[in-house]
Design a protein around this motif. Structure first.
Motif, PDB file in Angstrom:
ATOM      1  N   TYR A   1      48.285  -1.664  73.702  1.00 18.38           N
ATOM      2  CA  TYR A   1      49.425  -1.196  73.904  1.00 18.38           C
ATOM      3  C   TYR A   1      49.855  -1.475  75.462  1.00 18.38           C
ATOM      4  N   ASP A   2      50.866  -0.857  76.527  1.00 23.03           N
ATOM      5  CA  ASP A   2      50.839  -1.222  78.112  1.00 23.03           C
ATOM      6  C   ASP A   2      51.294   0.000  78.205  1.00 23.03           C
ATOM      7  N   GLU A   3      51.275   1.709  77.545  1.00 24.16           N
ATOM      8  CA  GLU A   3      51.022   2.505  78.253  1.00 24.16           C
ATOM      9  C   GLU A   3      50.694   3.586  76.600  1.00 24.16           C
ATOM     10  N   PHE A   4      50.268   4.155  76.817  1.00 23.08           N
ATOM     11  CA  PHE A   4      50.088   5.452  75.701  1.00 23.08           C
ATOM     12  C   PHE A   4      50.271   6.473  76.439  1.00 23.08           C
ATOM     13  N   TYR A   5      51.495   7.260  75.876  1.00 25.20           N
ATOM     14  CA  TYR A   5      51.482   9.041  77.088  1.00 25.20           C
ATOM     15  C   TYR A   5      51.295   9.627  75.636  1.00 25.20           C
ATOM     16  N   VAL A   6      50.291  11.413  76.148  1.00 23.27           N
ATOM     17  CA  VAL A   6      49.936  12.092  75.345  1.00 23.27           C
ATOM     18  C   VAL A   6      50.346  13.360  76.030  1.00 23.27           C
ATOM     19  N   MET A   7      52.066  13.853  75.403  1.00 19.78           N
ATOM     20  CA  MET A   7      52.383  15.191  76.356  1.00 19.78           C
ATOM     21  C   MET A   7      51.867  16.603  75.632  1.00 19.78           C
ATOM     22  N   LEU A   8      52.003  17.905  76.770  1.00 18.13           N
ATOM     23  CA  LEU A   8      51.887  18.828  75.730  1.00 18.13           C
ATOM     24  C   LEU A   8      53.222  19.365  76.399  1.00 18.13           C
ATOM     25  N   ALA A   9      53.658  19.508  75.185  1.00 17.23           N
ATOM     26  CA  ALA A   9      55.124  20.137  75.435  1.00 17.23           C
ATOM     27  C   ALA A   9      55.029  21.131  75.390  1.00 17.23           C
ATOM     28  N   ASP A  10      55.279  22.311  76.867  1.00 21.50           N
ATOM     29  CA  ASP A  10      55.248  22.996  77.125  1.00 21.50           C
ATOM     30  C   ASP A  10      56.585  24.278  77.095  1.00 21.50           C
TER      31      ASP A  10
END
Ligand code: TRP
Length: 350
Positions: free
Chosen positions: A38-47
């Motif tokens: 993959y080119d980017e992998f984001y994991v977001m803490l959706a506060d």
């Protein structure tokens, strides 16, 4: 338009992660991370999203940003391969959201099946729904498109959110020309993983129902939870024939057991089918299947708990990972916001 492979997903930090999260989304993230490509992998803490139904409870959400991040690191999500970010620290996301609001109608939001379902459970709203809650699918579209994410690994309850995002992307592109990429959801493979049933066997595993096994649970908590699981209420004596359908222990074995577990703990059975056949026939006790499940879950969770304890010793280092990731993500969101506004014609000073 460039078609990069950009993965993005996230969680609301409202509590520790449990086995439902693990099989519903975390496992897939680990696979994707390890497969690479993959080119980017984001994991977001959706506060910020978590605040839509926890407004006034910032401290709880804040505490859980750290707890969930510890869970991520404990399961082996790797900051060298994944960009972790805190949603509220990327203010550009709210600006995306504001423009997208014009592309969605009230009735469309009210029809969103996940929102409908959640509203049934949210008695705290007293029929008086905050706009922040009703519009969080729009903000989720911002989360996704601000990073041009194309692949969204989620549980099936999130499908309506991705559908909503795709609609907004199409409307935007129709109005202002090709700007945004339509994201695609990817779901867990095993049906039982979609909504892992809670230890009470009644509903999806969920903190509010108090039917969870947490990734951070201690061995005795895990054991106690497994041993109090429902099986088949008509299976009273060892020799009684039993049912495996709707039997929580077997549902969990469907999800968690592997041939290696049989070799290790129940070599007298080749696989789960044989174990089920014996249970259905009669002559197999609940104690034995619970012990088996307990062994499997202990093996799964022990290394996670140990790694978590290591990271717990140094919360500053954990926040440093979040800070770096958030800074990097913010640059990307800013660049894409300028592009979005330029394509809309909202650019006065250049
Ligand atoms: N709504 C998701 C959940 O409740 C969390 C989330 C926020 C998310 N933003 C996202 C998931 C963007 C995928 C993509 O778990």
């Amino acid at each position: 338009m460039e078609n990069k492979k950009i993965i993005l997903t996230g969680d609301r930090p409202t509590g520790h992660l449990h086995l439902g999260h693990f099989v519903g989304s975390i496992k897939r993230r680990i696979e994707l991370q390890n497969k690479g490509g993959y080119d980017e992998f984001y994991v977001m803490l959706a506060d910020a999203q978590a605040l839509t139904d926890n407004f006034g409870n910032v401290q709880k959400v804040k505490d859980n940003v750290l707890q969930v991040m510890l869970d991520y690191l404990a399961v082996g999500l790797d900051p060298n391969k994944i960009t972790f970010l805190i949603q509220s620290e990327v203010s550009e996301l709210t600006e995306f959201t504001f423009y997208y609001m014009n592309l969605v109608t009230l009735s469309r939001l009210e029809r969103n099946p996940t929102i409908k379902e959640e509203l049934k459970q949210k008695t705290q709203f007293n029929e008086s729904i905050p706009m922040g809650f009703l519009t969080y699918p729009v903000s989720q579209t911002a989360d996704i498109t601000a990073f041009n994410a194309t692949i969204i690994p989620v549980g099936d309850d999130q499908l309506p959110m991705i559908e909503q995002a795709r609609e907004i992307v199409r409307s935007f592109n129709n109005l202002y020309g090709e700007t945004l990429v339509e994201p695609k959801a990817i779901l867990p493979e095993n049906e039982n993983c979609f909504r892992l049933i809670g230890t009470d066997g009644k509903a999806k595993m969920s903190k509010s129902l108090n039917n969870c096994i947490y990734l951070s649970d201690e061995p005795d908590e895990i054991k106690q939870k497994v041993f109090s699981m429902y099986t088949d209420p008509d299976h009273i004596h060892l020799e009684d024939p039993g049912k495996v359908e709707g039997n929580t222990v077997f549902t969990y074995l469907d999800v968690f057991s592997s041939p290696e577990d049989f070799e290790k703990y129940l070599p007298e059975y080749k696989n789960l089918d044989e174990l089920k056949a014996h249970y259905i026939r009669g002559g197999l006790g609940d104690m034995k299947i619970k012990k088996f499940l307990n062994n499997i879950l202990q093996d799964l969770l022990a290394p996670i708990r140990e790694r978590r304890k290591e990271f717990e010793k140094n919360p500053d280092a954990v926040f440093e990972i979040l800070k770096k990731g958030t800074q990097k993500a913010r640059k990307v969101a800013y660049k894409n916001l300028i592009k979005l506004k330029t394509n809309m014609g909202i650019n006065y000073f250049n």
